[in-house]
Design a protein around this motif. Structure first.
Motif, short mmCIF file in Angstrom:
data_model
loop_
_atom_site.label_atom_id
_atom_site.label_comp_id
_atom_site.label_asym_id
_atom_site.label_seq_id
_atom_site.Cartn_x
_atom_site.Cartn_y
_atom_site.Cartn_z
N UNK A 1 0.88 -1.05 0.17
CA UNK A 1 0.01 -0.03 0.06
C UNK A 1 0.80 1.30 -0.10
N UNK A 2 0.55 2.32 -0.95
CA UNK A 2 1.38 3.44 -1.07
C UNK A 2 0.41 4.57 -0.74
N UNK A 3 0.73 5.25 0.38
CA UNK A 3 -0.30 6.19 0.70
C UNK A 3 0.43 7.66 0.34
N UNK A 4 -0.07 8.42 -0.71
CA UNK A 4 0.62 9.54 -1.07
C UNK A 4 -0.33 10.85 -0.95
N UNK A 5 0.00 11.95 -0.56
CA UNK A 5 -0.85 13.22 -0.49
C UNK A 5 -0.88 13.94 -1.77
N UNK A 6 -1.97 13.97 -2.48
CA UNK A 6 -1.95 14.42 -3.72
C UNK A 6 -3.07 15.36 -4.08
N UNK A 7 -3.14 16.23 -5.17
CA UNK A 7 -4.18 16.65 -5.52
C UNK A 7 -5.38 15.68 -6.15
N UNK A 8 -6.72 15.95 -5.55
CA UNK A 8 -7.94 15.04 -6.22
C UNK A 8 -8.67 16.04 -6.99
N UNK A 9 -8.67 17.24 -6.81
CA UNK A 9 -9.52 18.28 -7.45
C UNK A 9 -8.78 19.53 -7.41
N UNK A 10 -9.21 20.56 -7.81
CA UNK A 10 -8.61 21.63 -8.16
C UNK A 10 -8.51 22.39 -6.59
N UNK B 1 -7.67 21.12 -4.09
CA UNK B 1 -7.91 20.04 -2.75
C UNK B 1 -6.96 18.93 -2.68
N UNK B 2 -6.45 18.71 -1.67
CA UNK B 2 -5.58 17.70 -1.39
C UNK B 2 -6.23 16.43 -0.71
N UNK B 3 -5.85 15.60 -0.85
CA UNK B 3 -6.22 14.18 -0.04
C UNK B 3 -5.24 13.25 0.02
N UNK B 4 -5.38 12.19 1.05
CA UNK B 4 -4.36 11.25 0.80
C UNK B 4 -4.91 9.99 -0.06
N UNK B 5 -4.26 9.48 -0.78
CA UNK B 5 -4.70 8.67 -1.57
C UNK B 5 -4.06 7.17 -1.57
N UNK B 6 -4.76 6.16 -1.71
CA UNK B 6 -4.07 4.73 -1.22
C UNK B 6 -4.11 4.05 -2.51
N UNK B 7 -3.01 3.49 -2.85
CA UNK B 7 -2.61 3.09 -3.99
C UNK B 7 -2.39 1.59 -3.63
N UNK B 8 -3.01 0.47 -4.09
CA UNK B 8 -2.83 -0.84 -3.76
C UNK B 8 -1.99 -1.53 -5.15
N UNK B 9 -0.96 -2.02 -4.65
CA UNK B 9 0.18 -2.60 -5.46
C UNK B 9 0.67 -1.63 -6.61
#
Length: 144
Positions: free
Chosen positions: A31-40, A42-50
């Motif tokens: 699991x890779x957790x990244x802080x990134x823009x999801x909207x203009x 607006x930041x969110x923590x996104x969870x990547x699986x594999x």
């Protein structure tokens, strides 16, 4: 080995900043957790699986649904009918006929999304997985 309170504190602190990256392991999956823009703006923590995100994996009605997403993504719910449409149907038909005509008038559908709005909500959701292991906090620098 399960993560300690101190490790969870470090993960939460890393994800509170403007940029953050944490690598975790659960049930042999990365699991890779990244802080990134999801909207203009607006930041969110996104969870990547594999290493990837497949949004369709979060919908139970889809063929590619992955039950693992229920453990690591945020649960979201949506009503089948908007409140304004529901009110209009009830007003036009009456409660009894509306319930007979539209038996799913009050139903809500659940699905899972790969983003968390705050570090605290991310911690509460992921902390339930006792087998979670911390792999790395922060960005690795690649040297040639």
């Amino acid at each position: 080995m399960a993560m300690t309170k101190e490790q969870w504190d470090q993960v939460e602190e890393e994800m509170r900043g403007q940029l953050g990256r944490v690598v975790l392991s659960l049930e042999g999956r990365e699991l890779v957790l990244k802080k990134m823009f999801v909207k203009e703006n607006q930041l969110a923590i996104v969870v990547f699986i594999d290493g990837e995100i497949q949004p369709a994996c979060g919908f139970p009605s889809m063929e590619c649904f992955d039950a693992f997403t229920q453990k690591v993504w945020r649960k979201s719910r949506v009503s089948l009918f908007k409140p304004s449409r529901k009110a209009r149907i009830i007003k036009e038909l009456g409660k009894r006929l509306a319930k007979q005509t539209f038996p799913d008038l009050d139903e809500k559908r659940e699905y899972w999304v790969p983003e968390f709005r705050t570090a605290a909500s991310m911690r509460r959701a992921l902390h339930k997985n006792k087998e979670m292991e911390l792999v790395h906090i922060g960005f690795k620098t690649e040297t040639a």
